[in-house]
Design a protein around this motif. Sequence first.
Motif, mmCIF file in Angstrom:
data_model
loop_
_atom_site.group_PDB
_atom_site.id
_atom_site.type_symbol
_atom_site.label_atom_id
_atom_site.label_comp_id
_atom_site.label_asym_id
_atom_site.label_seq_id
_atom_site.Cartn_x
_atom_site.Cartn_y
_atom_site.Cartn_z
ATOM 1 N N MET A 1 0.679 -1.063 -0.007
ATOM 2 C CA MET A 1 -0.124 0.204 0.105
ATOM 3 C C MET A 1 0.968 1.058 0.042
ATOM 4 S SD MET A 1 -2.967 1.223 2.456
ATOM 5 C CE MET A 1 -4.061 0.046 2.209
ATOM 6 N N THR A 2 0.679 2.029 -1.005
ATOM 7 C CA THR A 2 1.332 3.378 -1.095
ATOM 8 C C THR A 2 0.877 4.286 -0.146
ATOM 9 O OG1 THR A 2 0.108 4.353 -2.728
ATOM 10 C CG2 THR A 2 1.909 2.976 -3.442
ATOM 11 N N LYS A 3 1.846 5.548 0.138
ATOM 12 C CA LYS A 3 1.316 6.339 1.045
ATOM 13 C C LYS A 3 0.055 7.052 0.519
ATOM 14 C CE LYS A 3 5.209 8.849 3.323
ATOM 15 N NZ LYS A 3 6.215 9.902 3.433
ATOM 16 N N THR A 4 -0.050 7.395 -0.750
ATOM 17 C CA THR A 4 -1.345 7.989 -1.062
ATOM 18 C C THR A 4 -2.665 7.182 -0.776
ATOM 19 O OG1 THR A 4 -0.260 8.990 -2.869
ATOM 20 C CG2 THR A 4 -2.492 8.973 -3.296
ATOM 21 N N GLU A 5 -2.405 5.618 -1.284
ATOM 22 C CA GLU A 5 -3.436 4.793 -0.840
ATOM 23 C C GLU A 5 -3.716 4.847 0.577
ATOM 24 O OE1 GLU A 5 -1.803 1.318 -2.373
ATOM 25 O OE2 GLU A 5 -2.775 1.672 -4.381
ATOM 26 N N ALA A 6 -2.671 4.826 1.335
ATOM 27 C CA ALA A 6 -3.197 4.673 3.004
ATOM 28 C C ALA A 6 -3.843 6.036 3.336
ATOM 29 C CB ALA A 6 -1.710 4.700 3.731
ATOM 30 N N LYS A 7 -3.335 7.360 2.701
ATOM 31 C CA LYS A 7 -4.080 8.374 3.308
ATOM 32 C C LYS A 7 -5.648 8.197 2.688
ATOM 33 C CE LYS A 7 -0.251 11.716 3.245
ATOM 34 N NZ LYS A 7 0.537 12.679 2.547
ATOM 35 N N SER A 8 -5.765 8.027 1.594
ATOM 36 C CA SER A 8 -6.854 7.783 1.168
ATOM 37 C C SER A 8 -7.964 6.894 1.840
ATOM 38 C CB SER A 8 -6.942 7.175 -0.389
ATOM 39 O OG SER A 8 -8.254 7.083 -1.216
ATOM 40 N N ALA A 9 -7.362 5.628 2.194
ATOM 41 C CA ALA A 9 -8.086 4.767 3.007
ATOM 42 C C ALA A 9 -8.571 5.418 4.631
ATOM 43 C CB ALA A 9 -7.245 3.550 3.311
ATOM 44 N N PHE A 10 -7.513 6.073 5.030
ATOM 45 C CA PHE A 10 -7.811 6.850 6.449
ATOM 46 C C PHE A 10 -8.824 7.901 6.144
ATOM 47 C CE2 PHE A 10 -6.584 9.771 9.785
ATOM 48 C CZ PHE A 10 -7.011 8.874 10.748
ATOM 49 N N ARG A 11 -9.079 8.509 5.178
ATOM 50 C CA ARG A 11 -9.947 9.506 4.847
ATOM 51 C C ARG A 11 -11.254 8.792 4.795
ATOM 52 N NH1 ARG A 11 -6.326 12.830 0.638
ATOM 53 N NH2 ARG A 11 -5.256 14.180 2.156
ATOM 54 N N VAL A 12 -11.491 7.908 4.044
ATOM 55 C CA VAL A 12 -12.683 7.108 3.999
ATOM 56 C C VAL A 12 -13.134 6.683 5.201
ATOM 57 C CG1 VAL A 12 -13.509 4.991 3.050
ATOM 58 C CG2 VAL A 12 -12.164 6.326 1.384
ATOM 59 N N TYR A 13 -12.134 6.072 5.979
ATOM 60 C CA TYR A 13 -12.359 5.624 7.317
ATOM 61 C C TYR A 13 -13.058 6.735 7.932
ATOM 62 C CZ TYR A 13 -11.952 4.054 12.035
ATOM 63 O OH TYR A 13 -12.040 3.445 13.257
ATOM 64 N N LEU A 14 -12.491 7.914 8.007
ATOM 65 C CA LEU A 14 -13.011 9.222 8.869
ATOM 66 C C LEU A 14 -14.294 9.453 8.400
ATOM 67 C CD1 LEU A 14 -9.772 11.391 9.572
ATOM 68 C CD2 LEU A 14 -10.955 9.760 11.148
ATOM 69 N N THR A 15 -14.515 9.481 7.213
ATOM 70 C CA THR A 15 -15.713 9.968 6.695
ATOM 71 C C THR A 15 -16.882 8.933 7.183
ATOM 72 O OG1 THR A 15 -14.385 11.033 4.789
ATOM 73 C CG2 THR A 15 -17.076 10.550 4.509
ATOM 74 N N HIS A 16 -16.426 7.844 7.089
ATOM 75 C CA HIS A 16 -17.542 6.514 7.866
ATOM 76 C C HIS A 16 -17.566 6.895 9.083
ATOM 77 C CE1 HIS A 16 -19.406 3.088 8.270
ATOM 78 N NE2 HIS A 16 -18.624 2.512 8.937
ATOM 79 N N MET A 17 -16.694 7.239 9.648
ATOM 80 C CA MET A 17 -16.959 7.402 11.183
ATOM 81 C C MET A 17 -17.799 8.636 11.719
ATOM 82 S SD MET A 17 -15.594 4.660 12.585
ATOM 83 C CE MET A 17 -15.537 5.228 14.395
ATOM 84 N N ARG A 18 -17.271 9.789 10.606
ATOM 85 C CA ARG A 18 -18.383 10.973 10.898
ATOM 86 C C ARG A 18 -19.594 10.769 10.656
ATOM 87 N NH1 ARG A 18 -13.751 14.382 7.831
ATOM 88 N NH2 ARG A 18 -12.475 14.734 9.834
#
Length: 100
Positions: A1-18
């Motif tokens: 997993m690249t840095k960009t993919e990790a950041k994107s996955a984290f953003r998706v996770y935060l959006t889901h949690m919000r």
Amino acid sequence: MTKTEAKSAFRVYLTHMRSKYGKIPVLFVVSVLLMSFFASLTGVFLYTRGNAYAAPSNTLNFQGRLLSNTGNLVADGTYNIQFNLYDGGTAGGPAGQGQA
């Protein structure tokens, strides 16, 4: 997993949690995770630090001024001095003697 993919996955996770819990609980969870990370990092740092102990010395270092009976400094030269060591305050007994 690249840095960009990790950041994107984290953003998706935060959006889901919000969307599920709201904004404040997500910030709370993130802050708790960060605090626990830094607390554990500090604990590891403190645990791995060794204790430093100074070696005991067998000599007594003392510096003073040699004065005459009138309170003036004496001239440079060689003088015989006797000193006494005591093991307590005013009621202490002699602990040793020496000459310098």
